[in-house]
Design a protein around this motif. Structure first.
Motif, mmCIF file in Angstrom:
data_model
loop_
_atom_site.group_PDB
_atom_site.id
_atom_site.type_symbol
_atom_site.label_atom_id
_atom_site.label_comp_id
_atom_site.label_asym_id
_atom_site.label_seq_id
_atom_site.Cartn_x
_atom_site.Cartn_y
_atom_site.Cartn_z
ATOM 1 N N SER A 1 0.799 -1.185 -0.120
ATOM 2 C CA SER A 1 0.080 -0.007 -0.093
ATOM 3 C C SER A 1 0.814 1.239 -0.040
ATOM 4 O O SER A 1 2.020 1.089 0.269
ATOM 5 C CB SER A 1 -0.770 0.155 1.393
ATOM 6 N N GLN A 2 0.363 2.312 -0.318
ATOM 7 C CA GLN A 2 1.115 3.573 -0.327
ATOM 8 C C GLN A 2 1.346 3.869 0.975
ATOM 9 O O GLN A 2 2.793 4.366 1.231
ATOM 10 C CB GLN A 2 0.292 4.473 -0.909
ATOM 11 N N ALA A 3 0.834 3.764 2.109
ATOM 12 C CA ALA A 3 0.888 4.023 3.573
ATOM 13 C C ALA A 3 2.175 3.189 3.895
ATOM 14 O O ALA A 3 3.120 3.751 4.683
ATOM 15 C CB ALA A 3 -0.289 3.637 4.362
ATOM 16 N N TYR A 4 2.183 1.872 3.431
ATOM 17 C CA TYR A 4 3.370 1.170 3.836
ATOM 18 C C TYR A 4 4.663 1.591 3.241
ATOM 19 O O TYR A 4 5.528 1.581 3.794
ATOM 20 C CB TYR A 4 2.860 -0.377 3.692
ATOM 21 N N ARG A 5 4.353 1.756 2.114
ATOM 22 C CA ARG A 5 5.681 2.327 1.353
ATOM 23 C C ARG A 5 6.231 3.673 2.106
ATOM 24 O O ARG A 5 7.521 3.640 2.092
ATOM 25 C CB ARG A 5 5.379 2.570 -0.237
ATOM 26 N N LYS A 6 5.447 4.451 2.357
ATOM 27 C CA LYS A 6 5.822 5.579 2.918
ATOM 28 C C LYS A 6 6.452 5.380 4.384
ATOM 29 O O LYS A 6 7.790 5.839 4.451
ATOM 30 C CB LYS A 6 4.739 6.525 3.395
#
Lengths: 756, 288, 163
Positions: free
Chosen positions: B264-269
């Motif tokens: 997910s984007q949140a995890y990549r961040k």
């Protein structure tokens, strides 16, 4: 029956290795089939659609294309594949047709089969087949999907127990869709002899006899006219070998077109066409006394079996219903597993089917309860483990197809305590939940039982040859587990002869009269016992024959190594009795239950969610160790598959029923760097009471407890976050999300504030 | 998964390769290591009618150390980079990053040019090219042109290469021994594509302040890139945990990849922030 | 490149007389009948198809047969003799480093290259190199043991031979 025990129990190096290490195995695609056509299957790219029309004319015009088979070739009589196990009338409507005729129900369902001069030319022609489809609504989730059947495992009165208990706790659990993924994809080669009206099919595996019977019926041939031959097989794990559409289509085409047909599945289609597994979601509850004594377990599970009921599609639901309580004393059990039909690839058995899922649910509930009740994980289990004097102990009753089975014998405490000692459980408690060098450490352990030695029978046939060798023919199938060596060891000990004197032939319908095959951890128990019996019978025949030649009674003949010695007479070598043969059937209707415990030590990086398995220990009692090397191999291999299932593997679909794993870059299998530390020990304190070897099936035990043990270890590591890892796989992102959710939910200190 | 049919040529010179491309009406593909192209063709996602194998072209090979730059020929393989003893000092970041590429067998065939032409935003070579201010030398019908990496890599799987052009070489500025550096990657398994990766290098002036900071990231945007905001926070300041955390947060803010099957984007961040912090720790530990 | 140098497979000169689209794996298996090299995925992930081309371990499903013109190719058959198992193979057998045997040829060729090029490779390095070969049966532990043991035995043998 006397077995010399020279080889049984030893680290006998494998006979198979001599050819496999040299690259001289013969797997199905290695088979040369002169004059053959190559088959390639066109598969549906829709999850659910009505087939409006199929026009293969352009494909037929392509270079090298000789024919295109569709449902039309079957003239309205499309055979449907029967259930090999646990057939039930309510399942008949869900049997898979050998080819789609009016509808497709999952991405990957066979729609047509191209026959061409080469595999490449056949593939080239695929997109020239014009298939018009009218899309239909897709059942993408099991939640409200139609029900095929529901299995219930019951014991006692669970609801009353829940009503009266000091402590009741419920939770939801999810085990993702997985796939067995053997390294060799499927393949078949079929040869039709028009003159003799004989069909020979190569590439059989696992259950050749059952498949022969199914195929013969579908082709309206007598069984004696159909031969299925097993070659070298590149892994099975419960998946490969069951009857699938191609097992009909390829032989059918061979007979229809009078040419040998060769089919080799590629990996892209294997991912969508070969049977998937697991995919179970449940609500579960546990009821306990305040002291941690478990009173009741209940679970309501949905199994997403996909679009059809394949030959063994019931097994995982059935096992989940019956095996939920494991090796523990739980008076009240109510486990319901409902099989639901969706528009996905059908599921079936994969190592420890239903038991892997059941152990995950049960062991997680145990640790949740232990934590709530203020008990440590070990005490909770010893309080509830069955004692040796309580066995045999019946598993819950099963409906709608009853099967009475009981835990045979064993000391679950012995393996449990040994496992604790091996991982250093007591010393390492200091690490539980502690932050050390940026990672949280956690340990967990769990106990398991493995049902094996599945009946009803197995055949073996031994033949003396003029060169002094003894051929061992057995109905069991080889899938890489070392069958040839194990059977040869057993035969060698039965005769007290060197192993080199024996050649083992397996898994083909030509080997024995009524073979069954290898599944449910049965080959050593069933096949091995049949070999023991056949050996005894052969020895009797040798004595009788020697007696008649020497003019004495058979009881006067003494067998020493490879000679039959009459009283005061010249010894007769076995080679002189060439072509003497004996066949035996071993019957058994009682499962064996090997058992044990596993433990794990993990370290969790809270910032990435990465979990490293620092140590993984297994201790199991298998009744009787036949080959210490291969047994150890089965355990390690099974554990790593289990770890893959916990951390890496997932078959995912989108809401339109489209399969999202198209390659091995999407479906992540464990590699050599992922789980470097696995240790296992095998005991044989409690031989099985139901077979002459005393062996218990042991190929699946390794995988069964892994999900429960690992998820509990992660929960223990992250105890300060109170996470509940109840949804598999525990990918780094999922673990990270559990921590984030926990942080947002409560006042949990961030890791930076926690120093060692 | 048999390959679709094609014609095959193995030209001995760059000119011959270019004229083969020019004559094929856009239906030819260049093949070097084939580690990316052949799987794509096996899945029949591409079916060029002609493959032009540039593996035999001498002028596309070799690693040359020039006064102001490293010149790496397009058909240089990963094993050539890893096995070149000079690079331990001449460009340790390059060697470290390439060590993460795929697997042992792939590294014996895959090439620098192939990776750059494929333009996967999570791949190591494009990431190093972005983090180290590389230039790409492109050979085409009108001769050679040199393009800064930022202009070469347009977006996921997209570069400015036309169907008639071939990457000839990549230039990297000379490394200075005083540079501190780190290459950190997070992948599901060893050799998998990075979910996120950082290539970091910088200098420290006499008073211990950071200078010429390069924070390059992979896998978190549609192209590998330097995070200006992170570099701005770090340049001119003395390193501290708070400073690095602020730079890490700036890197996380720059992540614009949508949720996908892998992350997910949140995890990549979260990943990129951790990687920036840990890369900085590793770089500092290297001393200099 | 030396155009007159023959293409050799396991020391035997061969002609590459197949369509360009024929992979090296299929050429070895079906044209030359060397079926010891196995095909597990055809997209370069599993490593079962690994062979040695001019000494380097490569995925033969990711090479075209025409690309090995004038090269020396060695397959698992070329690592074997009828008389006895090689020390590496014997170590695999002793350590039960194979079950179904399907991935094994690719692992043997890979390990062979590693042992030749990095005779002092650590266990960690062995794991890292083998991470490009997928095995579904063994769980890798016995494979790593087998290679580490073979490396150790090879070092000891060299030690004995040293003057």
């Amino acid at each position: 029956m006397i077995l010399s025990n020279r080889l049984i129990g030893s680290h006998t190096q494998r006979i198979e290795d001599l050819r496999l290490l040299r690259g001289r195995g013969c797997y199905i695609d290695d088979l040369k089939l002169p004059g053959c056509l190559y088959a390639v299957v066109l598969r549906s790219s829709f999850a659910h659609a009505r087939i409006v029309s199929i026009d293969a004319s352009e494909a037929l015009a392509r270079p090298g294309v000789r024919a295109v088979v569709t449902a039309a070739n079957l003239k309205g009589q499309i055979p449907r594949i029967p259930l090999r196990m646990h057939a039930h009338e309510s399942l008949t409507p869900f049997q898979q047709p050998v080819i789609a005729s009016d509808r497709v129900r999952f991405v990957g369902e066979p729609v047509a089969m191209v026959l061409a001069d080469s595999q490449a030319l056949a593939e080239d022609a695929l997109d020239a087949i014009a298939v018009e489809m009218e899309e239909l609504p897709v059942e993408a989730s099991a939640e409200q999907a139609p029900i095929a059947i529901a299995y219930a495992g019951t014991r006692g009165a669970a609801e009353q127990a829940f009503a009266k208990a000091d402590y009741v706790r419920s939770a939801s659990f999810s085990v993702q869709r997985q796939a067995a993924l053997p390294m060799e994809t499927r393949g078949l080669a079929a040869v039709w002899d028009a003159e003799k009206e004989n069909l020979t099919v190569y590439g059989a595996a696992k259950v050749a006899f059952a498949n022969r019977d199914i195929l013969a019926k579908m082709l309206d041939l007598p069984k004696t006219s159909v031969e299925l031959r097993e070659l070298d097989v590149g892994g099975g794990f419960g998946s490969r070998g069951e009857f699938l559409p191609e097992d009909f289509l390829v032989p059918f085409a061979a007979r229809l077109f009078g040419r040998p047909i060769k089919w080799t599945e590629d990996r892209r289609e294997h991912l969508m066409a070969a049977t998937h597994a697991r995919d179970l979601h449940c609500e579960a509850r546990i009821a306990c006394h305040a002291d941690g004594t478990v009173l009741a377990l209940a679970a309501t599970a949905d199994v997403d079996v996909g679009a059809y009921m394949r030959t063994n599609g019931s097994v995982s639901a059935r096992n989940f219903a019956q095996a939920l309580a494991g090796p523990y004393r739980i008076a009240h059990v109510n486990s319901l597993a409902t099989i639901r039909i969706t528009n996905k690839t059908p599921t079936g058995t994969y190592r420890g089917p239903g038991r892997y899922e059941a152990d995950f649910v049960r062991e997680r509930l145990f640790d949740i309860a232990a934590r709530d009740l203020g008990l440590d994980q070990s005490t909770f289990r010893t309080r509830n483990l069955l004692r040796p004097d309580e066995l045999p102990y019946a598993l819950p009753d099963l409906a709608p197809i009853p099967q009475v089975t009981e835990l045979d014998n064993g000391d679950y405490f012995e393996t449990f305590e040994r496992c604790k000692a091996d991982i250093g459980w007591d010393e390492k408690q200091l690490l539980q939940g502690r932050l050390h060098e940026g990672r949280y450490h956690g340990l967990a352990l769990g106990c398991f039982i493995e049902g094996g030695g599945v009946g009803p029978s197995e055949d073996a046939r031994l033949v003396l040859h003029a060169d002094g060798s003894i051929a061992v023919h057995v109905g069991s199938s080889a899938i890489g587990q070392g069958l040839e060596t194990v059977m040869a060891q057993i035969a060698a000990d039965a005769f007290d002869l060197p192993i080199e004197r024996f050649r083992v032939f397996h898994g083909s319908t030509t080997d024995v009269a009524n073979g069954q095959g290898s599944y449910g951890s049965r080959a050593t128990v069933m096949g091995g016992s049949a070999v023991v019996m056949a050996a005894e019978r052969l020895k009797e025949l040798i004595r009788t024959e020697a007696a008649s030649r020497a003019g004495c009674a058979p009881t006067d003949i003494v067998l020493i190594r490879d000679s039959a010695v009459p009283p005061g007479g010249t010894p007769l070598l076995f080679a002189e009795f060439a072509e003497l043969s004996a066949e035996a059937t071993f019957f058994n209707s009682r499962n064996t239950y090997s058992y044990g415990a596993q433990a794990a030590h993990v370290a969790v990086d809270p910032r990435t969610g990465q979990v490293d398995v620092l140590d993984y220990v297994s201790v199991e009692d298998v009744g009787r160790i036949i080959n210490a090397l291969t047994l150890h191999g089965q355990t390690i291999g099974a554990i790593v598959q289990g770890l893959g299932g916990v951390f890496l593997e997932q078959v995912s679909y989108d809401d339109a029923g489209q399969l999202q794993v198209g390659s091995l870059a999407d479906y992540l299998l464990p590699t050599a760097t992922d789980f470097p530390v696995i240790r296992s020990t095998a005991l044989e304190s409690y031989p099985a009471p139901n077979n002459p070897l005393g062996a218990k099936g042991a190929g699946e035990g390794g995988i069964i407890p892994v999900a429960g043990v690992i998820s509990n270890a992660v929960a223990a590591a992250l105890a300060s976050f109170a996470v509940e890892p109840n949804v598999l796989p525990l990918s780094p992102q999922r673990v990270w999300e559990l921590i984030q959710e926990s942080r947002h939910a409560g006042a949990v200190p961030s890791p930076k504030n926690q120093r060692e | 998964m048999k390959l679709p049919p094609f014609r095959y040529e193995r030209p001995a010179s760059l000119d011959e390769a270019l004229s083969l491309l020019a004559g094929s009406a856009g239906d030819a593909k260049v093949i070097a290591g084939g580690q990316t192209l052949l799987p794509i063709m096996a899945f029949r996602l591409a079916a060029p009618s002609l493959l032009v194998d540039i593996g035999g072209i001498a002028e596309l090979r070799g690693i040359r150390i020039m006064p102001d730059r490293l010149e790496i020929g397009a058909t240089t393989r990963w094993c050539d980079i890893l096995g070149d003893a000079r690079l331990a000092a001449e460009h340790p970041l390059l060697q470290a990053g390439i060590g993460h590429v795929a697997h042992y067998q792939i590294r014996n065939r895959g090439t620098v040019g192939g990776s750059l032409a494929h333009a996967d935003p999570a791949a190591e070579m494009p990431g190093i090219a972005a983090a180290c201010d590389a230039s790409i030398v492109i050979a085409g019908p009108d001769g050679k042109r040199t393009v800064p990496f930022d202009e070469f890599f347009l977006g996921a799987l997209t570069t400015i290469l036309s169907e008639q052009e071939i990457i000839a070489e990549i230039h990297l500025p000379r490394w200075t021994p005083q540079r501190r550096w780190a290459f950190l990657e997070f992948a599901r398994r060893s050799g998998d594509f990075a979910l996120a990766a950082v290539a970091l290098h910088y200098l420290k002036d006499d008073s211990g302040r950071l200078a010429d900071v390069h924070v390059g990231v992979m896998g978190v945007c549609d192209r590998p890139c330097r995070i200006d905001a992170a570099e701005a926070i770090l340049n001119g300041n003395e390193p501290s945990a708070e400073l690095v955390a602020a730079a890490a947060a700036a890197a996380a803010a720059a992540v614009d990849v949508d949720d996908d099957l892998h992350a997910s984007q949140a995890y990549r961040k979260a990943l990129i922030a951790v990687l920036v912090e840990r890369a900085f720790e590793a770089a500092e530990a290297r001393g200099g | 490149m030396n155009e007159t140098r023959p293409t050799c497979v396991n020391g035997v000169a061969v002609a590459i007389d197949v369509e360009p689209r024929t992979t090296l794996a299929d050429f070895l298996r079906h044209r030359l009948g060397l079926t010891g090299t196995h095909v597990g995925c055809e997209h370069g992930v599993c490593g079962a198809c690994t062979v040695l081309v001019d000494g380097a371990a490569v995925r033969s499903c990711l090479m075209l047969a025409v690309q090995v013109q004038s090269c020396d190719v060695v397959t698992v058959e070329g690592l074997s003799s009828d008389e006895a198992l090689s020390p590496l193979q014997a170590s695999f057998r002793r350590n039960h480093a194979l079950q179904c045997g399907f991935c094994t040829p690719g692992i043997l060729t890979t390990a062979h290259a590693l042992m030749r090029d990095e005779p002092d490779a650590s266990e960690e390095r062995v794991r890292e190199v083998l991470s490009g070969n997928i095995c579904r049966c063994t769980g890798y532990v016995p494979i790593v043991h087998a290679v580490v043991e073979a490396l150790r035995d090879a070092r000891a043998a060299r030690g004995k031979e040293a003057p």
